[in-house]
Scaffold this active site. Structure first.
Site, PDB file in Angstrom:
ATOM      1  N   GLY A 208       0.838  -1.205   0.000  1.00 59.00           N
ATOM      2  CA  GLY A 208       0.000   0.000   0.000  1.00 59.00           C
ATOM      3  C   GLY A 208       0.863   1.241   0.000  1.00 59.00           C
ATOM      4  O   GLY A 208       2.055   1.176  -0.298  1.00 59.00           O
ATOM      5  N   ASN A 209       0.272   2.388   0.307  1.00 56.46           N
ATOM      6  CA  ASN A 209       1.051   3.619   0.433  1.00 56.46           C
ATOM      7  C   ASN A 209       0.394   4.520   1.475  1.00 56.46           C
ATOM      8  O   ASN A 209      -0.667   4.188   2.005  1.00 56.46           O
ATOM      9  CB  ASN A 209       1.211   4.311  -0.925  1.00 56.46           C
ATOM     10  CG  ASN A 209      -0.130   4.670  -1.531  1.00 56.46           C
ATOM     11  OD1 ASN A 209      -0.858   5.497  -0.987  1.00 56.46           O
ATOM     12  ND2 ASN A 209      -0.482   4.029  -2.640  1.00 56.46           N
ATOM     13  N   TYR A 210       1.029   5.652   1.764  1.00 51.82           N
ATOM     14  CA  TYR A 210       0.597   6.499   2.883  1.00 51.82           C
ATOM     15  C   TYR A 210      -0.554   7.457   2.532  1.00 51.82           C
ATOM     16  O   TYR A 210      -0.904   8.300   3.351  1.00 51.82           O
ATOM     17  CB  TYR A 210       1.779   7.330   3.392  1.00 51.82           C
ATOM     18  CG  TYR A 210       2.849   6.507   4.060  1.00 51.82           C
ATOM     19  CD1 TYR A 210       2.560   5.757   5.186  1.00 51.82           C
ATOM     20  CD2 TYR A 210       4.152   6.494   3.571  1.00 51.82           C
ATOM     21  CE1 TYR A 210       3.537   5.011   5.811  1.00 51.82           C
ATOM     22  CE2 TYR A 210       5.136   5.756   4.191  1.00 51.82           C
ATOM     23  CZ  TYR A 210       4.827   5.005   5.319  1.00 51.82           C
ATOM     24  OH  TYR A 210       5.794   4.268   5.945  1.00 51.82           O
ATOM     25  N   SER A 211      -1.127   7.361   1.356  1.00 48.98           N
ATOM     26  CA  SER A 211      -2.190   8.308   0.998  1.00 48.98           C
ATOM     27  C   SER A 211      -3.326   8.261   2.029  1.00 48.98           C
ATOM     28  O   SER A 211      -3.800   7.187   2.384  1.00 48.98           O
ATOM     29  CB  SER A 211      -2.729   7.964  -0.398  1.00 48.98           C
ATOM     30  OG  SER A 211      -3.913   8.697  -0.631  1.00 48.98           O
ATOM     31  N   ALA A 275      -3.937   7.512  -5.138  1.00 52.76           N
ATOM     32  CA  ALA A 275      -2.537   7.080  -5.246  1.00 52.76           C
ATOM     33  C   ALA A 275      -2.586   5.575  -5.520  1.00 52.76           C
ATOM     34  O   ALA A 275      -2.549   4.757  -4.595  1.00 52.76           O
ATOM     35  CB  ALA A 275      -1.795   7.382  -3.957  1.00 52.76           C
TER      36      ALA A 275
END
Ligand code: C5P
Length: 399
Positions: A208-211, A275
């Site tokens: 995943g990512n920090y969005s 994102a």
């Protein structure tokens, strides 16, 4: 636009209450009719006589006027208003509004108001950034209220930071613009993608990512406030859907692709703010991958580019916008993406800008049009950036 508008000005117990006097005067000067509702602690900071002289109306504070026994109907007041503006709004009043604690005339009127509600917080820096206040403001936002972000600077406590109530002229401008633009997107179908995507490795792990989704949610809210019919295709985030917005939850890029491509033919304007993970594991393990003594290699396959797919589907009259988060060669890379994905404009976020980051409340963007026009904006709150983007679309494509 404020001519003959009926505005309830809610004043609470903050040192910034003195600014409410200028605010009332500014609104009246611009033609508005102002009814002040003040909390008991608000009266400790500013006298009702000052406010009633200025507004030419008795100031309402209690449910009853003590000597006459006259009852003030919060319901009638709530229906009377074209807008309610709580300025300054203390942490306590914000908490009461977010949780429906209607133990004074101001919060009771808020619950009865059918009009748009604007809240201008004013408090100490630490109170403003406290997770409780953040959560209460997020709740108020998700109910469709408009938060007028406080400014940074010297605070009455002696501290420096964010928490100063926005200046009266600027608050009046925000209301002015709201009345000017409300309904300007009526009949327009808008799709916004937001948040990260999660690509499953096994039943308990993902890429995943920090969005945080804050930017996309703010854009969805800004469109809805101007009367658009908004679908928000959201990856996993902790935010509540803004009022009046249809939210479709997805997890992976593939799911987001399926929903977005199905929705796009019936969309007038699409803003791709998510994102999206560029890669997904080639396979998702059926059971939890066990720890071993050796390293492990995860094979990844590319995800579909949703924006580019919509760019290929785009018909004349449809507007497609994207975001680009760049760390180097920013403008050139953003322009390249605009062309490659057949976007009408792209919003460039620079990783070089401190304070404009995933998860934060602020953003600093540059809008690049297809024709090459560049509009660089200063650092602003994400809700202000959202307003700017929606105004840009209105000016560039609807007029
Ligand atoms: O190519 P890049 O990921 O930098 O492009 C960013 C833009 O493309 C954003 O608008 C993002 O929402 C969109 N995008 C997408 N699908 C992907 C990757 C990016 O819609 N798989």
């Amino acid at each position: 636009m404020l001519e003959n508008r009926k505005i309830i000005l809610g004043i609470t117990g903050s040192i910034a209450a003195y600014k409410a006097v200028y605010l009332a005067r500014t609104l009246i000067k611009r033609g508005a009719e102002v009814q002040v509702v003040i909390t008991p602690s608000g009266k400790e900071f500013i006298t009702p006589v000052t406010l009633s002289s200025l507004t030419q109306k008795p100031v309402i504070s209690e449910f009853f006027t003590a000597n006459t026994g006259e009852w003030h109907s919060h319901v009638d007041l709530g229906l009377w208003a074209d807008a309610m503006l709580v300025a300054p709004a203390t942490a306590s009043t914000i908490a009461k509004m977010a949780n429906g604690i209607a133990d004074n005339m101001l919060v009771t009127t808020y619950l009865s108001a059918r009009s748009p509600v604007f809240v201008a917080p004013a408090m100490d820096f630490d109170m403003y950034r406290h997770p409780t206040t953040r959560r209460n403001l997020d709740l108020l936002r998700s109910y469709g209220n408009h938060i007028i972000e406080p400014a940074e600077g010297a605070l009455a406590s002696g501290l420096e930071g964010k928490g100063r109530m926005e200046e009266p002229e600027k608050i009046a401008d925000i209301l002015d613009r709201f009345f000017d633009e409300s309904g300007s997107f009526a009949g327009k179908r808008v799709m916004v993608t937001a948040g990260p995507t999660y690509e499953k490795i096994d039943p308990v792990r993902f890429i995943g990512n920090y969005s945080s989704g804050k930017m996309g949610y703010a854009i969805a809210a800004a469109f809805a406030a101007r009367g658009a019919d908004v679908t928000l295709v959201s990856g996993p985030v902790t935010l509540s859907a803004p009022a009046g917005v249809k939210r479709v939850d997805v997890e992976s890029a593939r799911e987001m692709y399926n929903v977005a491509t199905a929705c796009f033919p019936d969309t007038d304007i699409a803003v791709m703010c998510a994102a999206v993970a560029d890669f997904a594991p080639a396979q998702t393990a059926v059971s939890k991958i066990k720890r071993g003594t050796d390293g492990m290699t995860l094979q990844l396959v590319p995800n579909p580019d949703i924006a580019a797919a919509l760019g290929k589907m785009k018909k004349p009259g449809q507007i497609l916008a994207g975001f680009a988060l760049e760390s180097d060669n920013e403008e050139a890379n953003a322009r390249h993406k605009l062309e490659k994905k057949n976007l009408d404009f792209i919003v460039l976020n620079s990783l070089a800008d401190k304070g404009a980051c995933f998860g934060g409340d602020n953003n600093k963007v540059t809008v690049i049009s297809r024709s090459g026009d560049i509009k660089a904006c200063p650092m602003k709150s994400k809700s202000e950036v959202a307003e700017d983007i929606v105004t840009y679309i209105s000016e560039m494509f609807l007029k």
